[in-house]
Design an enzyme around this catalytic site. Structure first.
Site, mmCIF file in Angstrom:
data_model
loop_
_atom_site.group_PDB
_atom_site.id
_atom_site.type_symbol
_atom_site.label_atom_id
_atom_site.label_comp_id
_atom_site.label_asym_id
_atom_site.label_seq_id
_atom_site.Cartn_x
_atom_site.Cartn_y
_atom_site.Cartn_z
ATOM 1 N N VAL A 131 0.855 -1.190 0.000
ATOM 2 C CA VAL A 131 0.000 0.000 0.000
ATOM 3 C C VAL A 131 0.889 1.237 0.000
ATOM 4 C CG1 VAL A 131 -1.763 1.260 1.275
ATOM 5 C CG2 VAL A 131 -1.829 -1.242 1.200
ATOM 6 N N ASP A 132 0.888 1.953 -1.110
ATOM 7 C CA ASP A 132 1.684 3.169 -1.242
ATOM 8 C C ASP A 132 0.914 4.350 -0.682
ATOM 9 O OD1 ASP A 132 3.581 1.645 -2.549
ATOM 10 O OD2 ASP A 132 2.831 2.144 -4.542
ATOM 11 N N VAL A 133 1.536 5.045 0.249
ATOM 12 C CA VAL A 133 0.874 6.138 0.940
ATOM 13 C C VAL A 133 1.612 7.440 0.659
ATOM 14 C CG1 VAL A 133 0.186 7.019 3.199
ATOM 15 C CG2 VAL A 133 0.103 4.572 2.738
ATOM 16 N N ALA A 164 -2.478 5.949 -3.202
ATOM 17 C CA ALA A 164 -2.497 6.196 -4.639
ATOM 18 C C ALA A 164 -3.120 4.999 -5.347
ATOM 19 C CB ALA A 164 -1.091 6.430 -5.159
ATOM 20 N N GLN A 209 3.992 1.393 2.668
ATOM 21 C CA GLN A 209 5.120 2.100 2.070
ATOM 22 C C GLN A 209 4.855 3.599 1.950
ATOM 23 O OE1 GLN A 209 8.292 1.439 -1.432
ATOM 24 N NE2 GLN A 209 6.205 1.041 -2.070
#
Length: 253
Positions: free
Chosen positions: A128-130, A141, A169
């Site tokens: 999970v890109d934060v 995103a 992340q």
């Protein structure tokens, strides 16, 4: 059970190891096969390989490359990059990949459920890109690059869909080597029952331990295991087993 320290290696479309800063600027790190051999010698807990160009260029996993790399890898191997279907996971598993990391694919609920049902939740990881900082300001995103969904809501949906582990992340801290977003880690780990892996911002062992103390089940990094000094000289490193035991005892003491 001792908490884990996980090197995360980024591979580009030319099969080179690179390290990014805030998902942008890239620094060449070295040959992936040589680096994996070095981590074998250092008795690494597990290793995660992410192909950062696969989805961007519209291709699937580089199966030939993964097959070759897996033969050199004597530790548990997680792989992500371009996974869009269950058959790819089955093929990767045949060549020694134990965990499958979904990035953009994690936004596909049907894909998540299919992989979890067939391969088992223990084998399915969502990265999970934060973007942004802190529990309140951070957003996820989506596949189009838009910012949407609160991270905690998205992570809980992934958990309910069958994801067995979350790599949390931070885009804002990626490659900065100034430490994790501890507030974000605390806010997510308090709500989830599945393991959370902290990623983005760690530059040394102290940062890794801070991530674990904040609630992460594992602390992951590229920079902390591949760079040394202000000038970011490449040096492959990993704490010795006895050091890990001492750190674990201190954390639980």
């Amino acid at each position: 059970m001792r908490k884990r320290l996980i090197p995360v290696l980024l591979v580009d479309q030319n099969r080179r190891l690179v390290k990014t800063i805030k998902f942008g600027e890239r620094t060449y790190v070295g040959d992936p096969f040589n680096v994996v051999r070095l981590f074998n010698e250092k008795e690494v807990d597990e290793i995660c390989i992410l192909d950062i160009d696969a989805t961007r260029t519209g291709r699937g996993p580089d199966l030939g490359f993964v097959r070759e790399l897996a033969t050199e890898c004597f530790m548990p191997l997680a792989y992500g990059g371009g996974i869009t279907g269950l058959k790819q996971c089955e093929e990767l598993n045949r060549w020694g990949v134990e965990k499958f990391v979904l990035g953009q694919g994690a936004h596909n609920a049907q894909l998540v459920r299919e992989i979890a049902a067939d391969m088992g939740s223990q084998a399915l990881v969502a990265c999970v890109d934060v973007d942004g900082r802190g529990a309140a300001a951070s957003c996820v995103a989506d596949a189009s690059g838009n910012l949407s969904r609160e991270p905690i809501d998205f992570c809980m949906r992934l958990q309910d869909a069958g994801v067995g582990e979350i790599i949390l992340q931070s885009k804002a801290l990626d490659g900065t080597r100034i430490g994790y977003d501890l507030e974000l880690i605390r806010s997510i780990t308090r709500k989830l029952s599945i393991p959370v892996v902290a990623l983005g911002g760690a530059g040394n062992v102290a940062h890794l331990m801070e991530g674990l103390d904040a609630g992460a089940s594992a602390a992951a990094s590229g920079s902390a295991f591949t760079f040394i000094g202000r000038l970011r000289a490449v040096l492959i490193s990993y704490p010795a087993p006895e050091s890990l035991e001492d750190m674990d005892q201190a954390a639980h003491g």
